[in-house]
Design an enzyme around this catalytic site. Structure first.
Site, short mmCIF file in Angstrom:
data_model
loop_
_atom_site.label_atom_id
_atom_site.label_comp_id
_atom_site.label_asym_id
_atom_site.label_seq_id
_atom_site.Cartn_x
_atom_site.Cartn_y
_atom_site.Cartn_z
N SER A 45 0.82 -1.21 0.00
CA SER A 45 0.00 0.00 0.00
C SER A 45 0.86 1.27 0.00
O SER A 45 1.84 1.36 0.74
CB SER A 45 -0.90 0.00 1.25
OG SER A 45 -1.75 1.14 1.23
N HIS A 97 -6.50 -3.26 -10.52
CA HIS A 97 -7.39 -2.16 -10.14
C HIS A 97 -6.70 -0.84 -10.48
O HIS A 97 -5.51 -0.67 -10.19
CB HIS A 97 -7.70 -2.19 -8.65
CG HIS A 97 -8.40 -0.96 -8.16
ND1 HIS A 97 -9.57 -0.49 -8.75
CD2 HIS A 97 -8.12 -0.09 -7.14
CE1 HIS A 97 -9.96 0.61 -8.11
NE2 HIS A 97 -9.10 0.87 -7.13
N HIS A 99 -7.51 3.71 -11.19
CA HIS A 99 -8.42 4.85 -11.20
C HIS A 99 -8.26 5.56 -12.55
O HIS A 99 -8.23 6.79 -12.62
CB HIS A 99 -8.12 5.81 -10.05
CG HIS A 99 -8.46 5.26 -8.71
ND1 HIS A 99 -8.64 6.04 -7.60
CD2 HIS A 99 -8.66 4.00 -8.29
CE1 HIS A 99 -8.94 5.27 -6.55
NE2 HIS A 99 -8.95 4.04 -6.95
N ASP A 122 -13.93 -6.58 -29.16
CA ASP A 122 -12.67 -7.36 -29.20
C ASP A 122 -12.28 -7.84 -27.81
O ASP A 122 -11.59 -8.84 -27.65
CB ASP A 122 -11.53 -6.48 -29.74
CG ASP A 122 -11.35 -6.65 -31.23
OD1 ASP A 122 -10.63 -5.85 -31.83
OD2 ASP A 122 -11.95 -7.59 -31.80
N HIS A 171 -16.18 4.55 -7.57
CA HIS A 171 -14.80 4.21 -7.21
C HIS A 171 -13.98 4.08 -8.49
O HIS A 171 -13.30 5.02 -8.89
CB HIS A 171 -14.78 2.92 -6.37
CG HIS A 171 -13.41 2.53 -5.91
ND1 HIS A 171 -13.17 1.50 -5.04
CD2 HIS A 171 -12.18 3.03 -6.20
CE1 HIS A 171 -11.88 1.39 -4.82
NE2 HIS A 171 -11.26 2.30 -5.51
N TYR A 229 -8.72 -17.24 -22.21
CA TYR A 229 -7.87 -17.33 -21.01
C TYR A 229 -6.75 -18.33 -21.16
O TYR A 229 -5.89 -18.45 -20.33
CB TYR A 229 -8.73 -17.65 -19.78
CG TYR A 229 -9.40 -16.39 -19.32
CD1 TYR A 229 -10.53 -15.92 -19.95
CD2 TYR A 229 -8.83 -15.60 -18.33
CE1 TYR A 229 -11.11 -14.73 -19.59
CE2 TYR A 229 -9.42 -14.41 -17.94
CZ TYR A 229 -10.56 -13.98 -18.58
OH TYR A 229 -11.13 -12.80 -18.22
O1 LIG Z 1 -9.25 3.86 -3.96
C1 LIG Z 1 -8.38 3.60 -3.17
C2 LIG Z 1 -8.33 4.20 -1.82
O2 LIG Z 1 -9.52 4.94 -1.63
C3 LIG Z 1 -7.30 2.65 -3.54
O3 LIG Z 1 -7.64 2.02 -4.78
C4 LIG Z 1 -5.98 3.41 -3.72
O4 LIG Z 1 -6.05 4.19 -4.84
C5 LIG Z 1 -4.81 2.45 -3.84
O5 LIG Z 1 -4.47 2.13 -2.54
P1 LIG Z 1 -3.15 1.27 -2.20
O6 LIG Z 1 -3.07 0.13 -3.18
O7 LIG Z 1 -1.95 2.19 -2.33
O8 LIG Z 1 -3.40 0.83 -0.78
#
Ligand SMILES: O=C(CO)[C@@H](O)[C@H](O)COP(=O)(O)O
Length: 232
Positions: A45, A97, A99, A122, A171, A229
């Site tokens: 993190s 994951h 943003h 695709d 999110h 896969y």
């Molecule tokens: O959306 C969030 C936190 O609100 C997470 O997705 C962070 O963006 C990434 O957090 P770490 O992987 O650094 O803990």
């Protein structure tokens, strides 16, 4: 994969994520699951991508317990863990994951990414769904674990192997695949098609999605039935 191998692969994947232009600051994380030893490695993190080393990766089990590592695991670890519990046996062995901005814009608008063209089909056999809103109890409780639950709920009627991504409302996106390379490629493809969809809708707000038959044909022409896969 042994712990050293899974850590090295996970470190490489997280560094690639940063180089792909999909993350700002540390807003993104990649994990890799090893079904033979039933553990996954994930980014620590808050650690900058250029500071990452294989040794800094954190190894967790499917109960969400620390197996090996000196850093705090990504705050999204319970979500990754939930998805491996749900879909690890189906071949989902890496989760990404981010943003990334266009995908987050759809997640914040409460919209899935519609299939408006063959670039989309695709990679995704249908629109990329947005999850339902989470209840106050879910947010205040085990937010990241509950995030995994609402993601899985969006796929009760849909095959996660055919639409390997989702937008968590308010999110951001999660993408997955059999390998970190596939999961990273899918995360990038999602950002690309989200950008295309946003621009298409700005040009024509009543544009129709690609006809179902063309969309499915196009997806299976490229991937076959789940060959996706297994392919390199
Ligand atoms: O959306 C969030 C936190 O609100 C997470 O997705 C962070 O963006 C990434 O957090 P770490 O992987 O650094 O803990």
């Amino acid at each position: 994969m042994n712990f050293e191998e899974i850590r090295t692969a996970c470190c490489d994947a997280n560094r690639r994520l940063s180089k792909m232009g999909l993350v700002d600051i540390t807003f993104g994380n990649v994990s890799i699951y090893s079904p033979d030893v039933k553990v996954f490695a994930i980014k620590p993190s808050g650690v900058d991508y250029d500071q990452l080393t294989p040794e800094s990766m954190v190894v967790m089990n499917l109960a969400g317990e620390l197996v090996d590592g000196d850093h705090r695991p990504s705050s999204d670890t319970p979500t990754h863990c939930y998805l491996y519990n749900q879909w690890g046996a189906q071949g989902v062995h890496s989760v990404v994951h981010t943003h990334s901005r266009k995908a987050v814009s759809f997640a914040q608008a409460g919209m899935g990414v519609p299939c408006l063209g063959t670039t989309h089909s695709d990679y995704f056999n249908g629109s990329v769904p947005v999850t339902r809103s989470m209840t106050p109890e879910e947010v205040i409780g085990q937010y990241e674990w509950e995030t995994g639950k609402v993601i899985a709920e969006s796929f009760l009627e849909m095959d996660p192997l055919e639409v390997p991504a989702v937008l968590v409302r308010n999110h951001g996106p999660f993408a997955w695949g059999a390998t970190p390379e596939k999961a990273l490629e899918t995360a990038l493809a999602l950002e690309v098609v989200a950008d295309m969809a946003a621009q298409t809708l700005a040009l024509n707000s009543i544009v129709a999605p690609v006809p179902e038959h063309l969309q499915h044909k196009h997806f299976f022409r490229k991937h076959g039935s789940h060959a996706y896969y297994g392919q390199k």
